[in-house]
Design a protein around this motif. Structure first.
Motif, short mmCIF file in Angstrom:
data_model
loop_
_atom_site.label_atom_id
_atom_site.label_comp_id
_atom_site.label_asym_id
_atom_site.label_seq_id
_atom_site.Cartn_x
_atom_site.Cartn_y
_atom_site.Cartn_z
N LEU A 45 0.97 -1.28 -0.02
CA LEU A 45 0.05 0.14 0.22
C LEU A 45 0.91 1.41 0.11
O LEU A 45 0.50 2.31 -0.72
N LEU A 46 1.98 1.21 0.74
CA LEU A 46 2.89 2.37 0.90
C LEU A 46 3.39 2.50 -0.52
O LEU A 46 3.30 3.97 -1.01
N ILE A 47 3.97 1.59 -1.13
CA ILE A 47 4.41 1.69 -2.42
C ILE A 47 3.51 2.41 -3.44
O ILE A 47 3.75 3.44 -4.30
N ILE A 48 2.11 1.87 -3.57
CA ILE A 48 1.08 2.56 -4.60
C ILE A 48 0.96 3.92 -4.24
O ILE A 48 0.72 4.88 -4.76
N LEU A 49 0.88 4.23 -2.58
CA LEU A 49 0.50 5.55 -2.33
C LEU A 49 1.76 6.70 -2.67
O LEU A 49 1.57 7.83 -3.01
N LEU A 50 2.92 6.05 -2.66
CA LEU A 50 3.93 7.03 -3.11
C LEU A 50 3.97 7.18 -4.49
O LEU A 50 4.38 8.23 -5.13
N LEU A 51 3.47 5.97 -5.46
CA LEU A 51 3.39 5.97 -6.74
C LEU A 51 2.27 7.32 -7.13
O LEU A 51 2.51 8.18 -7.97
N VAL A 52 1.18 7.36 -6.34
CA VAL A 52 0.01 8.35 -6.51
C VAL A 52 0.77 9.70 -6.16
O VAL A 52 0.59 10.72 -6.96
N PHE A 53 1.44 9.83 -5.05
CA PHE A 53 2.06 10.90 -4.58
C PHE A 53 3.05 11.51 -5.72
O PHE A 53 2.87 12.62 -6.08
N VAL A 54 3.93 10.62 -6.24
CA VAL A 54 5.05 11.23 -7.19
C VAL A 54 4.11 11.80 -8.43
O VAL A 54 4.69 12.88 -9.05
N ALA A 55 3.12 10.79 -9.05
CA ALA A 55 2.41 11.06 -10.14
C ALA A 55 1.76 12.63 -9.81
O ALA A 55 1.70 13.28 -10.84
N ALA A 56 1.19 12.64 -8.77
CA ALA A 56 0.54 14.03 -8.39
C ALA A 56 1.15 15.31 -8.48
O ALA A 56 1.10 16.42 -8.94
N PHE A 57 2.57 15.08 -7.81
CA PHE A 57 3.60 16.26 -7.58
C PHE A 57 4.53 16.13 -8.56
O PHE A 57 5.74 16.76 -8.30
N ALA A 58 4.64 15.33 -9.63
CA ALA A 58 5.69 15.17 -10.64
C ALA A 58 6.35 16.44 -11.26
O ALA A 58 7.59 16.67 -10.91
N ASP A 59 5.42 17.68 -11.36
CA ASP A 59 6.18 19.00 -11.69
C ASP A 59 7.00 19.55 -10.82
O ASP A 59 7.94 20.03 -11.07
N LEU A 60 6.60 19.53 -9.55
CA LEU A 60 7.32 19.88 -8.36
C LEU A 60 8.59 19.00 -7.88
O LEU A 60 9.62 19.56 -7.63
N LEU A 61 8.36 17.60 -8.16
CA LEU A 61 9.51 16.77 -7.59
C LEU A 61 10.54 16.68 -8.75
O LEU A 61 11.72 16.32 -8.28
N SER A 62 10.38 16.90 -9.76
CA SER A 62 11.38 16.30 -10.71
C SER A 62 12.29 17.77 -11.15
O SER A 62 11.87 18.86 -11.46
N PRO A 63 13.84 17.36 -11.18
CA PRO A 63 14.69 18.60 -10.99
C PRO A 63 14.73 19.10 -12.43
O PRO A 63 15.02 20.20 -12.47
N TYR A 64 14.59 18.35 -13.53
CA TYR A 64 14.71 18.62 -14.76
C TYR A 64 13.56 18.63 -15.56
O TYR A 64 12.65 17.74 -15.06
N SER A 65 13.29 19.08 -16.85
CA SER A 65 12.49 18.68 -17.64
C SER A 65 12.48 17.29 -18.31
O SER A 65 13.77 16.75 -18.55
N PRO A 66 11.54 16.48 -18.40
CA PRO A 66 11.50 15.23 -18.83
C PRO A 66 11.83 14.96 -20.35
O PRO A 66 12.15 13.87 -20.86
#
Lengths: 305, 249
Positions: A45-66
Motif C-alpha cells: 500500500l505504501l508503494i502505491i501511495l508513493l506512486l500516486v504522490f509522485v504522479a500528483a506532484f511530478a512537476d514539483l518533484l522532478s529536477p529537470y524537464s523530462p
C-alpha cells in the motif's frame, strides 16, 4: 486523547450499531484491521501511495524537464550528484523522466481497470445468472478472447488501431476482461441457487435488480483482488507495447519505451535501462503485495460467515 | 366461500421424473395446513411450485379464487410470502438486517419504510437494536425471526413455511413456533407448513396431508393424528419413527 481513540474504536466495533453509516464504517474498519495486520500488504500500500504522490506532484518533484535534454553537455552521464540516476542519450535526466513516467503508468493501470473490470463483471454475472443460451453465447465469446496470448492480441489491436498510449490502453482493456468474466460467473454460480437469492426473487424483485444489487456486490471483492494482482501484468504489457514501439510514442517518458531506448547501450551505460526497469519492478511488486493483502482482508470466506 | 389457496391436479416433473403427481388441496382463509412426509416426498416441491420456482407440468394453482399463470406478478408476492428452512442460508451475508427488510419495501414502492421496518422488528420481538447488524452477528433463532419479519413486512395473507424450525435447537424451536402462532392469530394469516416433525404439525396445523413419492397418501385432521386414528401403514410408520428409537426388550 487515548481515551477518545478507545471510544472511537469501540464505536466502530460495536455489536449493535445505531445507524447505517456506523454499520458500514464498522465493517470497513474490521477489513482494515485484518488488512493492516499484514506487514507486507502495508508495504505494498505504501508503494502505491508513493506512486500516486509522485504522479500528483511530478512537476514539483522532478529536477529537470523530462522531455528537453542538454545534448551538448550531459549525454549518457552516469549516476551522480546533479543527475541522481544519470542521463540518457538525449541528455535528459532519467530521474525526471521516471517521475513523469509514473503518471503514464498510473493512467494506463487505472483506465484499464475502469474499462475491463466492469465489462468482465457484467458479462460474467449476467451469464451466470441467466444461464441457458445467453450463458453459452457470452462464455464462448470469452473463450475466444482467452484463446489468444494476451500480448499478441494486444499487439494485433494496437497494430489495427495505430500506435499510441490511448490505443494501448484500449487494447489492454479488450484483452484483459475475459478472466474477470470467468471469476464473476463462477462466483455467481455459487450464489445463484442459494436461499437468499431465492428469497429476493420471492419478493418480486426483477432479474436485473437481483443481479445488480444482490449478486454483483458478492462478486466485487474477489474481482478487486484479481484486478489488483493483474495490475502488475497490465504495467508489464503496457511496458512491453512501449518497448516494441506500439505504446507511448517518443518523447513521452513511458517506462517500457525508456528501456527500449536504453537497450542499445545496455553494456556500457547500464543505468539508462536499469532505472526504469527497477521502477517497473517496484511498482509491480507493490500491486502484488497489495492484492495479496486485499485477498486476506476482503475474502468473504473469512471469519464473516 | 372461495379458499385462500386452491391446488388442483398439480403435477411437477424434472426431466420426466415426477416430483409431484396430481396433488390437490384447498386451504381456507385463516387455516393452517400441514404437509408431512419423508425427504424427497415432494412437500418442498409443492411450495416451490406455488412460488413459481418449479416447472409445473399440469394442474392449476389459485390464490383467493384467481388462477395463477406461468409467471408470477408483483401483486402475487404481496399476497404470498415464504420462510425458508435454513436461516443461515436465507439471509444475504453482506446485508444488514435493515437492508434485508428495506429490499421488499423498495421493490414494491412503499413510502413509509422507516416506520414499517421498526414495526416489523418489534413484531418478531427483536427491537431496533438489531436493525443495523449483519446476519453473522445474529444467532440462528434471531436470524429466523429476521426472515419471518422479512416475509411479513409486505403484509401477505398466505405464508408458506418450509420446515421453519428444523435447523434450530429445541428451545429456540418453541419460541419461533409460538411467534408464528401469534402472528397467525393477530393477522388472520393462512399457513401452508412443511415439516417432517409430526409433533410440530399436530401442534401448529388443523389439517394435514401425508405425502410419499410425490403422491398423496392420506389426509387427516390434527386431532386424528394426535389420537393415532390413521388408516395407512405409511402414516403409522411415520408415527413410529417420530416417537424415536425404542430400546428392544
Amino acid at each position: 486523547m487515548s481515551e477518545a481513540a478507545l471510544t472511537r474504536r469501540e464505536w466502530l466495533l460495536s455489536e449493535r450499531p445505531d445507524s447505517r453509516l456506523q454499520a458500514r464504517l464498522g465493517r470497513a474498519y474490521q477489513s482494515w484491521l485484518r488488512f493492516s495486520a499484514n506487514r507486507l500488504a502495508l508495504a505494498g500500500l505504501l508503494i502505491i501511495l508513493l506512486l500516486v504522490f509522485v504522479a500528483a506532484f511530478a512537476d514539483l518533484l522532478s529536477p529537470y524537464s523530462p522531455i528537453v535534454g542538454d545534448l551538448r553537455g550531459s549525454r549518457l552521464m552516469p549516476p551522480g550528484p546533479g543527475h541522481w540516476l544519470g542521463t540518457d542519450d538525449q541528455g535528459r535526466d532519467i530521474l525526471s523522466r521516471i517521475i513523469h513516467g509514473s503518471r503514464i503508468t498510473l493512467y494506463v493501470v487505472l483506465l484499464v481497470a475502469i474499462i475491463a473490470a466492469p465489462i468482465g463483471l457484467a458479462v460474467g454475472a449476467v451469464a451466470g445468472y441467466a444461464g441457458g443460451l445467453l450463458d453459452v453465447v457470452l462464455m464462448r465469446i470469452t473463450d475466444i478472447f482467452l484463446a489468444f496470448p494476451k500480448l499478441i492480441l494486444a499487439l494485433a489491436f494496437v497494430a489495427a488501431l495505430g500506435p499510441g498510449i490511448e490505443n494501448a490502453v484500449l487494447a489492454i482493456a479488450i484483452t484483459s476482461w475475459p478472466p474477470y468474466a470467468r471469476i464473476a460467473r463462477a462466483e455467481t454460480l455459487t450464489v445463484r441457487s442459494s436461499d437468499y437469492i431465492a428469497a429476493v426473487a420471492l419478493m418480486g424483485a426483477s432479474p436485473s435488480r437481483i443481479v445488480l444489487r444482490h449478486i454483483m456486490p458478492l462478486c466485487i471483492s474477489s474481482l478487486i483482488v484479481r484486478v489488483t494482482l493483474d495490475m502488475a501484468g497490465i504495467i508489464l504489457t503496457a511496458a512491453g507495447l512501449g518497448f516494441l514501439g506500439l505504446g507511448a510514442q517518443p518523447p513521452l517518458p513511458e517506462w517500457g519505451a525508456m528501456i527500449a531506448s536504453g537497450r542499445r547501450f545496455i553494456l556500457d551505460q547500464w543505468w539508462v535501462a536499469a532505472a526504469p526497469g527497477a521502477a517497473i519492478l517496484i511498482v509491480s511488486l507493490g500491486f502484488n503485495l497489495l492484492g495479496d493483502g486485499l485477498r486476506d482482508a476482503l475474502d468473504p470466506r473469512g471469519s464473516e460467515r | 366461500m372461495t379458499p385462500a389457496l386452491g391446488i388442483m391436479g398439480l403435477t411437477v416433473a424434472y426431466d420426466r421424473h415426477k416430483a409431484l403427481d396430481r396433488i390437490s388441496l384447498e386451504v381456507e382463509q385463516g387455516q393452517s395446513f400441514g404437509l408431512v412426509g419423508e425427504s424427497g416426498s415432494g412437500k418442498s416441491t409443492l411450495l416451490k411450485a406455488i412460488t413459481g420456482l418449479a416447472p409445473v407440468e399440469a394442474g392449476t394453482i389459485s390464490v383467493d379464487g384467481s388462477k395463477l399463470g406461468r409467471s408470477r406478478e408483483k401483486a402475487f408476492y404481496r399476497k404470498v410470502q415464504m420462510v425458508f428452512q435454513d436461516p443461515y442460508g436465507s439471509l444475504h451475508p453482506r446485508q444488514t438486517v435493515d437492508r434485508l427488510l428495506l429490499e421488499p419495501l423498495a421493490v414494491h414502492g412503499f413510502a413509509d419504510s422507516e416506520a414499517r421496518i421498526n414495526r416489523a422488528l418489534d413484531e418478531v420481538g427483536l427491537g431496533s437494536g438489531f436493525r443495523f447488524r449483519y446476519p453473522h452477528q445474529l444467532s440462528g433463532g434471531q436470524r429466523q425471526r429476521v426472515a419471518i419479519a422479512r416475509a411479513l413486512i409486505l403484509e401477505p395473507s398466505i405464508l408458506l413455511l418450509d420446515e421453519p424450525t428444523s435447523a434450530l435447537d429445541a428451545s429456540v424451536q418453541a419460541e419461533v413456533l409460538n411467534l408464528l402462532e401469534q402472528v397467525r392469530r393477530d393477522r388472520g394469516l393462512t399457513f401452508l407448513m412443511v415439516s417432517h416433525d409430526l409433533a410440530i404439525i399436530t401442534h401448529m396445523c388443523e389439517r394435514l396431508m401425508v405425502m410419499q413419492n410425490g403422491e398423496e397418501v392420506e389426509r387427516l385432521d390434527a386431532s386424528d393424528l394426535a389420537a393415532r386414528r390413521v388408516s395407512r401403514d405409511y402414516t403409522r410408520n411415520l408415527l413410529v419413527a417420530s416417537a424415536g428409537f425404542v430400546r428392544a426388550p
